[in-house]
Design a protein around this motif. Structure first.
Motif, mmCIF file in Angstrom:
data_model
loop_
_atom_site.group_PDB
_atom_site.id
_atom_site.type_symbol
_atom_site.label_atom_id
_atom_site.label_comp_id
_atom_site.label_asym_id
_atom_site.label_seq_id
_atom_site.Cartn_x
_atom_site.Cartn_y
_atom_site.Cartn_z
ATOM 1 N N SER A 55 59.804 14.757 120.893
ATOM 2 C CA SER A 55 58.746 14.756 119.957
ATOM 3 C C SER A 55 57.439 14.318 120.560
ATOM 4 C CB SER A 55 58.917 13.663 118.876
ATOM 5 O OG SER A 55 58.885 12.469 119.282
ATOM 6 N N ARG A 56 57.389 13.949 121.782
ATOM 7 C CA ARG A 56 56.211 13.493 122.567
ATOM 8 C C ARG A 56 56.034 14.039 123.950
ATOM 9 N NH1 ARG A 56 57.083 6.851 121.716
ATOM 10 N NH2 ARG A 56 56.698 7.070 119.496
ATOM 11 N N SER A 57 56.843 15.192 124.153
ATOM 12 C CA SER A 57 56.841 15.690 125.550
ATOM 13 C C SER A 57 56.008 16.855 125.496
ATOM 14 C CB SER A 57 58.254 16.157 125.870
ATOM 15 O OG SER A 57 59.200 15.193 126.160
ATOM 16 N N SER A 58 55.647 17.282 126.716
ATOM 17 C CA SER A 58 54.965 18.332 126.917
ATOM 18 C C SER A 58 56.163 19.443 127.566
ATOM 19 C CB SER A 58 54.091 18.223 128.335
ATOM 20 O OG SER A 58 53.117 17.350 127.604
ATOM 21 N N PHE A 59 55.751 20.541 127.350
ATOM 22 C CA PHE A 59 56.808 21.616 127.875
ATOM 23 C C PHE A 59 56.280 22.876 128.774
ATOM 24 C CE2 PHE A 59 58.018 19.937 123.831
ATOM 25 C CZ PHE A 59 59.361 19.605 123.970
ATOM 26 N N LEU A 60 56.996 23.405 129.716
ATOM 27 C CA LEU A 60 56.470 24.207 130.601
ATOM 28 C C LEU A 60 57.426 25.298 130.220
ATOM 29 C CD1 LEU A 60 55.692 22.671 133.843
ATOM 30 C CD2 LEU A 60 54.000 23.061 132.222
ATOM 31 N N LEU A 61 56.874 26.555 129.875
ATOM 32 C CA LEU A 61 57.631 27.744 129.794
ATOM 33 C C LEU A 61 57.546 28.696 131.171
ATOM 34 C CD1 LEU A 61 59.666 29.769 128.508
ATOM 35 C CD2 LEU A 61 57.654 30.666 127.322
ATOM 36 N N ASN A 62 58.430 28.954 132.237
ATOM 37 C CA ASN A 62 58.361 29.512 133.405
ATOM 38 C C ASN A 62 57.040 29.054 134.174
ATOM 39 O OD1 ASN A 62 60.506 31.018 132.569
ATOM 40 N ND2 ASN A 62 59.208 32.635 131.594
ATOM 41 N N GLU A 63 57.114 27.642 133.987
ATOM 42 C CA GLU A 63 55.899 26.952 134.965
ATOM 43 C C GLU A 63 54.511 27.183 134.488
ATOM 44 O OE1 GLU A 63 56.141 27.651 138.925
ATOM 45 O OE2 GLU A 63 58.428 27.229 139.098
ATOM 46 N N VAL A 64 54.257 27.561 133.020
ATOM 47 C CA VAL A 64 53.097 27.536 132.221
ATOM 48 C C VAL A 64 53.193 26.653 131.363
ATOM 49 C CG1 VAL A 64 51.373 29.138 131.272
ATOM 50 C CG2 VAL A 64 52.553 29.879 133.257
#
Length: 88
Positions: A55-64
């Motif tokens: 709930s507090r994380s950041s996410f990268l999708l294919n390094e973006v």
């Protein structure tokens, strides 16, 4: 798709990475639901539960960086889970 966990998320998930098979049209929110549906051991002492970290994380999708959890995913995508961290 592959989900890779870093730092506290790795400790809470109990694995470095895992693979998910989601239906066509799946999005980041659906992937996170699938991640939380996996039965996991209790995280080490001092590690928040994975649900709280996600709930507090950041996410990268294919390094973006991706902020919109409605972002569509493809079967060969890689999603990195980056929990909040501090340090210098």
């Amino acid at each position: 798709m592959i989900v890779r966990y870093f730092a506290a998320a790795r400790a809470a998930a109990g694995v470095d990475e895992e693979t998910f098979q989601l239906p066509e049209g799946a999005d980041v929110a659906g992937l996170l639901e699938a991640v939380l549906a996996v039965e996991r051991p209790v995280p080490p002492a001092g590690t928040p539960p994975l649900a709280r970290l996600l709930s507090r994380s950041s996410f990268l999708l294919n390094e973006v960086a991706v902020r919109d959890r409605a972002t569509a995913l493809a079967p060969d995508d890689v999603v990195d889970v980056l929990p909040p961290f501090a340090g210098g």
